[in-house]
Structure formats: C-alpha cells, structure tokens
Enzyme design. Sequence first.
Site, PDB file in Angstrom:
ATOM      1  N   SER A  84     -35.014 -56.611 -46.135  1.00  0.00           N
ATOM      2  CA  SER A  84     -35.479 -55.354 -46.463  1.00  0.00           C
ATOM      3  C   SER A  84     -35.350 -54.418 -45.310  1.00  0.00           C
ATOM      4  CB  SER A  84     -36.706 -55.141 -47.325  1.00  0.00           C
ATOM      5  OG  SER A  84     -37.839 -55.154 -46.279  1.00  0.00           O
ATOM      6  N   ASP A  85     -35.238 -53.101 -45.566  1.00  0.00           N
ATOM      7  CA  ASP A  85     -35.508 -52.131 -44.481  1.00  0.00           C
ATOM      8  C   ASP A  85     -36.986 -52.072 -44.498  1.00  0.00           C
ATOM      9  OD1 ASP A  85     -35.127 -50.245 -42.748  1.00  0.00           O
ATOM     10  OD2 ASP A  85     -33.603 -49.029 -43.818  1.00  0.00           O
TER      11      ASP A  85
END
Length: 755
Positions: A303-304
């Site tokens: 994920s970011d």
Amino acid sequence: MKWTIATLFFILPIIYITFYMYEYHKYLCKSNYDYPFQDPTLPIDTRLDNLMSLLTPEEKIDMLWMDGATPDGESPNLAVPRLNIRGYSWMGQGYVYRSASNGCNINCFSSVIDGNVSVLPQGTGIASTWNKNLIFQSGIMVSDESMAIHYNYKNRSVDYKTGASSVINIARDPRWGRVPETYGECPILTGEIAVAFNKGIMGYAQLEDTQLEYGIYKVTPIMRHFIDYDGPDNGRFSFNAIISDADLRTTYLPVWKKLIDEKAIVGIMSGISAVNGIPSAANKYLLNDVLRNEWNFTGYVISDCDPVGDIQRSFHYTATLEQAVAISVASGNDINCGPEFKLLHEAIAHGFVNLDIINSAISRGLRSRFLSGNFDPIGSDPYSSIPYSVVDSLEHKLLTKQVASESIVLLQNPKEILPFDITKIKQIAVIGPSSDDISVQAHTYHGTPSKWITTLDGIQSMALKYNVSVVHTWGASRRNTSDEDFTHALALSDESDIILFVGGLDESFEEEDTDRNTLELPGGQFELIRLIMELNKPFAILIISGSPISEPFIVSENQAALLWISYFGQSGDAIAEMLFGLTVPSGCLPFTIPMDTSQILPIDDYSMNKSPGRTYRYLDYNKAPPLFPFGFGLSYSKFTFYSKLIIFPNKINNLDIDITANISIINEGPFRAQFVVQLYYEFPNSTVIELPIRELLQFTKITLENNEQTTISFTFRVRNIPNSNRQQTPGIITFWIGNSRDRYAQATLVIDFDS
Ligand SMILES: *[C@@H]1O[C@H](CO)[C@@H](O)[C@H](O)[C@H]1NC(C)=O
Ligand SMILES: *[C@@H]1O[C@H](CO)[C@@H](O)[C@H](O)[C@H]1NC(C)=O
Ligand SMILES: *[C@@H]1O[C@H](CO)[C@@H](O)[C@H](O)[C@H]1NC(C)=O
Ligand SMILES: *[C@@H]1O[C@H](CO)[C@@H](O)[C@H](O)[C@H]1NC(C)=O
Ligand SMILES: *[C@@H]1O[C@H](CO)[C@@H](O)[C@H](O)[C@H]1NC(C)=O
Ligand SMILES: *[C@@H]1O[C@H](CO)[C@@H](O)[C@H](O)[C@H]1NC(C)=O
Ligand SMILES: *[C@@H]1O[C@H](CO)[C@@H](O)[C@H](O)[C@H]1NC(C)=O
C-alpha cells in the site's frame, strides 16, 4: 596412573583427530548452512517453502508492515534474529521516498542524505527523449549509484536495494498535479519507457534480455499507483474514480500488463483513491482477480503510506480499522507501508482474516526478498563490488546531460532563429524567472547533485567560449503579476542581438495535493513575452514545466522560437549547448498541448471518449484541435521519408497476422541529428466504441549523419480475439508515420481473418 611418553603418543593423535573432526564438522555446517533457505544454490521455491515452515504466524504478520527508517536503513520488524534473518525494507522507507534524486522518484534510490547523486530529468522529461536505450542506460546508472551507496556509504540511512520507482499512471488530464512524475499520456510510450528503465535498475544486461544478468535483482522497483490514481490530487484520499471497464482495459491497465509480461516489475503500490466505490488498497477485483488470477503477477503489492488506514478513516468502507486491515490483506494488498497491519494479530483472533491469506501475502513478499539476495550470505551480492567512485562520476554527468539534451522539444523555429548564429551575435539577453533558479530543475522527490547547472550558467560558459557577452534579469515572476522589472528587462533585450526568455512553472504549481486550473503561463510572464515580441528582435522562449503550457498567441504570431523542457535535473549546460548548435533537438511531446482548458473535460470525469475525448487517443481533432499534438517535435536538421510506407502482412493462422512495416528516411541536413520515427494506426471505420480513435504502435530513435539514409522496419502482430468486443474484424487499418496528427507517409491494410 603413571604418565609416560608412550601414553602421550597414544593420546595426541586422538586429540588431533578430534580437533580435525570438529573443524571439519564446522566447515560442513558452514557449507551446508543451518537451514536450506539460506543456501543460494537451491531453487527459490525450495528455499521459500523451507522458510515458510520455519516462521511462526506472529513472525509472518510482523513482516507484513514497515517501521520507520533506522540508521542501517532496514526495518527491524523484518528481521528474525533466531533464524539469522537480517532486516529489510519493503520500499526504501520514507527517507528514500522523500529524497529521491529525481522525478518520478525514479532515483528514489539515490538519496539526498547519503551524498551527492546524479540527477536526471523529471518523468515527463525522461519520456520526451523517446529513447528506450538511453533510458535503459539511465536505469543502469541509477542502480549503479544505488548499489555503490548501499555497499560503501559509511553511514547510509536507507536500504538502497528497493524503492518506490516511477509513477506509471496515465497523464489523462494535464492539470493533474502529478503529471510531471509520469511518462505522459500514452500507454504505449509509458510502457516502453518504464520497461527500459526498470530493466536497467533490475539488472538485465541488455534491454532485450528476458533473464536477469546474475539471477537476482540489482534493485527492486515498486511501480506506482495501481490503478486509479490520475487526479484530482486535491482530495485524493477520499476521491472515488468512476471508470468504465472499457477504459480500465484500454487505458489504465495495459502498462501494468506490459511490465508483467516483460518481467520488468517486482512490487506494485496500490492506489490512493477509490475505484468505482472501492478503496484501492481493498480492491479485490484489481489486486486479486486481475493482477494475480488473470495476469499471474508473482510479485507483491504494497500500500502507499496512508491508504490502509483511509479504508476506514476516509472512505468509511469498514466500521473499524481492524476490519480495514483484514479486508486489505484479503483483497490482495500484501504489505502495508505503515504500521496498521500490526492489527492483523487481533483481526486473526477475531476471525476477520485467516492464516491462509497471511501465508499467501507473506510468501509473495518473501519471494521478492529471495530474489533481491536478502537471504544470501553477506558479500555474495554480485553488485557489492561496484565502487563508490561511480557516484556522481564524470561518466554519469555526461549521461545525465545526454538525457536532458534529448528531452528538449523544439516546438517552433521561425526564420531559423535557432541555433544561435554566433557570427552575428555579440550580446545575449537572458530574461525570465526560470533562467537562473534551481527550483525549476527538480520536482517533489529528488536528490542533490554536487552541482546544479542553471540555464544561465550554461549560457555563460558557452558565451565565454564564443566571446559573446551575456546580460540577465528575472524580468517577470511566476507568482505575481508585478511589472517592476519589465522596463529593465526590455532595455536589456533591446540592446542585445538575441533574447532568450526562460519561464514556466515550478513544483508549487503542480505537485501532490496541487492541481492546476488553467494551462497558461502564470504571473507576469506572458505579458513580458508579449512586450519583448514587440521589439521584433530574434527571440527564443524556453518553457520549463512538468506538464503542458498553452499560449496560443505565441504560436499564432510565429515570431519567436519555442522550446519545452521538463524539470531537467542537474544539466542546464545541455540547454545552452543546444541553443548554440552543438547539439540538435530530438525530443517529442509525451502529451498533447491543448489549445485551452475548454477542450478538457472536468478533472474528476474519468471517461476517455466523452466528447471531445481525452488524450490524443480519443481526442476529436476537428472539435478540439490541439496547439501541439502528442509526438510532436522539430529538428534543426531536415528528415525526409523518401519511400512509401510499405506493409507486408503474413497470415500465421486464423487468429494471427504478422506484419512488417518498412519505410526509408534520409537526413537532408545540415546537421548530424537524431529523429524519432513513430508508427501509428487507426481503424477509420471502427464500430467498436471502446477502441481509441488512433494509437501509437511502435517507435524508434535513430541517428543519421548529414545526407545519410536508412530503412526502418517495424514488426508486430495483429491478433483477432473471437467473441470479443475489443477487436474489429474484419476491418481496414490505416498505418502512418509521423506524430499523432501529422502523417508523413501512410498505408492501409484490409484485415480479413476468414479469407
Ligand atoms: C551515523 O548516523 C547516526 C544516525 O543518524 C548518527 O547518530 C551518527 O552520528 C552518524 N555517524 C557518523 C559517523 O556520521
Ligand atoms: C496464467 O497462468 C495460467 C496457468 O498456468 C495460464 O493458463 C494462463 O495463460 C496465464 N495467463 C497469462 C496472462 O499469462
Ligand atoms: C557534495 O557536493 C558538495 C559540493 O557541491 C561538496 O561540498 C560535498 O562535499 C559533496 N558531498 C559528498 C558526500 O561528496
Ligand atoms: C571579444 O569581443 C570583444 C568585443 O565584442 C573584442 O573587443 C575582443 O577582442 C574579443 N576577444 C576575442 C578573444 O576575440
Ligand atoms: C514578485 O516576484 C518577484 C520575484 O519573485 C519578487 O522579487 C517581487 O518582490 C514580487 N513583487 C511583488 C509585488 O510581490
Ligand atoms: C469507411 O468510411 C469511409 C468514409 O465514411 C467510406 O468512404 C468508406 O467506404 C468506408 N469503408 C468501409 C470499408 O466501410
Ligand atoms: C524491410 O526492411 C528491412 C531492413 O532494411 C529489410 O531487411 C527487410 O527485407 C524489409 N522487408 C521487406 C518485406 O522488404
């Protein structure tokens, strides 16, 4: 008992043999390793199975998230001391990310805190070279510097084995704040450039190779952002992009598929906004169904750094953070850039997620760690011998300059104002807010070179060489409309033989959380340009920006030479050498420059084909003629196609036709120069609504001496997909050579798979 010499003779050999056996045993242990997963001679699947069997569920969960940066650059929760597993970073951590040495976070690996690095142009500048081999070489350069720092920098602050790499989202809207980090608006150009760069950093010896040179990754790139993230940036953490399946399949997904097919991708960062109501870090359709099940992607998804939390916090997609974490990992988001995945311990206890899911997530991550050499004995990485002296070396300075040079796009050149005719010039006026300002040379994430050469610096060196004097003032501001320096700027212009205006944008106009509203030059820049044009003197305008600037007046007046360059990195000397004619422009636009903002749909509308159409692939040129089309770029030399475009179809079977397209080109002079040969196609009578109107098919950049000629040959396959609404068959395909609008040579082919 009485000790005698004889007993001694009896005992000594036993001691000796015991000692020898002990040493031998130690040697055996060493050569056999404590565990099979440590043995680099075994296949990765065997090593991975062994490691998976040794790790406890708790250890596996704690390997699924990232801690902050530590002095040795490795996230400690990724280490397992009892198995002698050292730390790792899933993404070069925050520091690499923040201090990437140039755009696109391309050089995310060369950090500002760890010494001086070679700083390449920003993403759109990398793409505007249209030079796959040069970008492959740039990838090698960046990863050489990364490995030199990784293994030699005394007090390195980050792990340089992995890092957030290029933004390969499609620049579907020129106002999006992160367009500068992209490779432009075309899935084909973006895919080719991204493959070239990644193959350079991952450790392929040649661009065409399908196997890594040493079997392990040199540096593992994480490509961003899968898949929705193309603006708006304002409000991105709660934005929901509505995307049709057709647009997803023809515009947003192909680049990723290409990288997977070419084995040029390791990690994928999931997106930030939501797609069709589902937050990207929880999008099972995209992450599991498409990436894994349809495309067989074997790398990991990370994920970011905020979106896992945002599943609950911004999107309220789940009631609790614990459920958000569970749905994220179950949807195929393996790793969390951030600490939220710690909650997986509770989520398992509460039955929100099961161990099978944890096992698939961690084994995808561990496979990449094996491939990066992280479980191999220290010192065995073939890249550990790259010396520190490569960092910021003369050779790298020259390559960086070459990339900047090839990224420059000449848009108009009336009366051959360029290159400067030094026999007629005694004084040059260098005017404009971007001429001597290093803030226009990099963007958001970048490192620091040992020297930033501004455009003015470059021109002063050239002027010294040619005994020309240089006068300079800032003239106008990017940020305010003040005319306080106009009189001075006009006076300097009037007393000079040639005037260069350098202006445009800087990152404060186009970056994360900041989109533009209009495409014009901001501040007082246009007004000063208009006044200088009234002087009727030889005049050149250089626009520096990461995305399109549109000033139709400058183009319609056709009095001044006009060039565009992206945030160009350390090498302003590249610009000066081109203005003085030592090099010849060869860059081409990686995006359309619209006539004005009225030609563009609202930024939050993701439809590609809604009238007048987005990007050159869907744009109706009659309804919304662009100022400059995608692929446009002039030269100082004159290239002419002297043969027809000849298409040779070769039907392989009822599904496939192989095609060769040949054309001959000559450089009629007067310079040795490079030229990008672009092949496009269209279905003029398409009844398939979701097909683009036109699309780039292939391109190649060639160098020809004055009067040299050559034949360019493109080969590709046209495939009929039965029962698919994506393939028009039978049909007429028109091919042409030129740019997305202008056709220098054209040919049509009637495709009929049944005949
Ligand atoms: C190395 O880095 C650490 C942590 O940033 C710092 O405390 C230390 O002073 C540094 N050592 C040297 C020799 O620069
Ligand atoms: C994925 O793998 C399956 C099973 O090996 C294979 O049938 C399929 O063609 C592959 N898909 C792609 C896109 O490579
Ligand atoms: C980086 O370059 C600067 C000059 O701009 C120099 O003073 C400094 O020592 C360099 N740093 C390293 C680590 O080489
Ligand atoms: C340079 O130009 C100036 C005037 O433009 C002239 O006086 C001078 O002699 C020139 N110097 C050289 C080395 O050509
Ligand atoms: C406008 O910007 C210029 C350049 O940054 C600055 O020098 C000047 O003071 C500004 N003028 C006003 C009125 O804000
Ligand atoms: C395609 O359209 C053009 C223009 O409308 C028309 O002249 C031509 O006959 C059409 N061709 C086919 C194969 O339908
Ligand atoms: C196309 O051009 C290439 C390169 O010059 C040449 O080798 C090939 O024979 C040509 N193909 C055909 C079908 O003429």
